[in-house]
Design a protein around this motif. Structure first.
Motif: not given
Length: 254
Positions: A70-74, A156-160
């Protein structure tokens, strides 16, 4: 809770970044490491004890992973904003090759960035090193050496982007007892016989040989850090180079 906006940066902001409300996010701090270590220390002599222990470990890790995601995506979603507009801002927590670092709610976030560290601008190399860190962490944790402790960790792999998320450990400026915190420029040797025995046992289980480095003996990669935590536990971290790389000039038949 709304609060007065901080002073604006010295240069004008783009039109779409002006007039936004400033939301103050309180860093309450969650001691994920303490929860994890307490669960790890539970007995497992009987089937019921084993069931309870591993259920508790799974619960702690599930909650930790949910918070980290949750925080990593932010953090990643706000990467291209000026730091004064971000909900979670970068922190200077030391280290050389981990990328941009953020510390929030008891979790250390290390965002792989080729521009930070020895990656010569390659985001691919930085992301690969992050994967190696989790791999080395898993190898040592599964070796099951009594006396060695590890924080819960995930990637976390997110948005590249790739980000290493690890529980904050109880470390200080003087807790390093082996390895290097500056990329191998200065290497601290083990001065405690019991610590040396534990590290040598871990190396033997992973088929790693102790070797000299800058006038001392190390039992893993020279920049793998071993700390005597403020809670008395022995922690290993920054395990990206815990395994020796393959010489690219060596070719073996398959």
């Amino acid at each position: 809770m709304l609060c007065p906006p901080p002073p604006p940066p010295s240069y004008p902001l783009p039109p779409y970044q002006t007039g936004l409300p400033r939301v103050k996010v309180e860093d309450l701090g969650d001691n994920w490491n303490a929860l994890f270590q307490e669960a790890q220390a539970l007995p497992e002599a009987t089937e019921m004890e084993r069931t309870y222990k591993h259920l508790l470990l799974a619960t702690v890790y599930r909650d930790f992973t949910a918070a980290a995601v949750m925080y990593g995506r932010t953090i990643i979603s706000e990467f291209f904003l000026h730091s004064y507009l971000r909900s979670i801002r970068p922190r200077e927590v030391g280290g050389f090759a981990g990328g941009k670092k953020f510390l929030f709610r008891g979790i250390l976030f290390k965002l792989a960035d080729g521009a930070v560290g020895p990656w010569a601008g390659s985001d691919e190399a930085a992301a690969k090193a992050a994967g190696h860190e989790l791999r080395g962490h898993s190898y040592y944790a599964h070796a099951g050496v009594a006396g060695l402790h590890f924080s819960p960790m995930c990637i976390l792999d997110y948005k590249g982007f790739r980000m290493v998320c690890a529980a904050q450990l109880p470390l200080g400026a003087a807790t390093l007892i082996s390895g290097s915190s500056d990329g191998g420029i200065n290497v601290v040797g083990v001065g405690d016989a019991e610590v040396a025995r534990v590290l040598e046992e871990a190396a033997a289980r992973l088929r790693l040989r102790p070797h000299p480095c800058r006038g001392t003996t190390v039992y893993s990669g020279a920049d793998v850090e071993v700390h005597k935590g403020l809670d008395g536990n022995l922690y290993m971290l920054d395990l990206a180079r815990s395994m020796p790389p393959e010489d690219p000039k060596v070719r073996t038949s398959t």
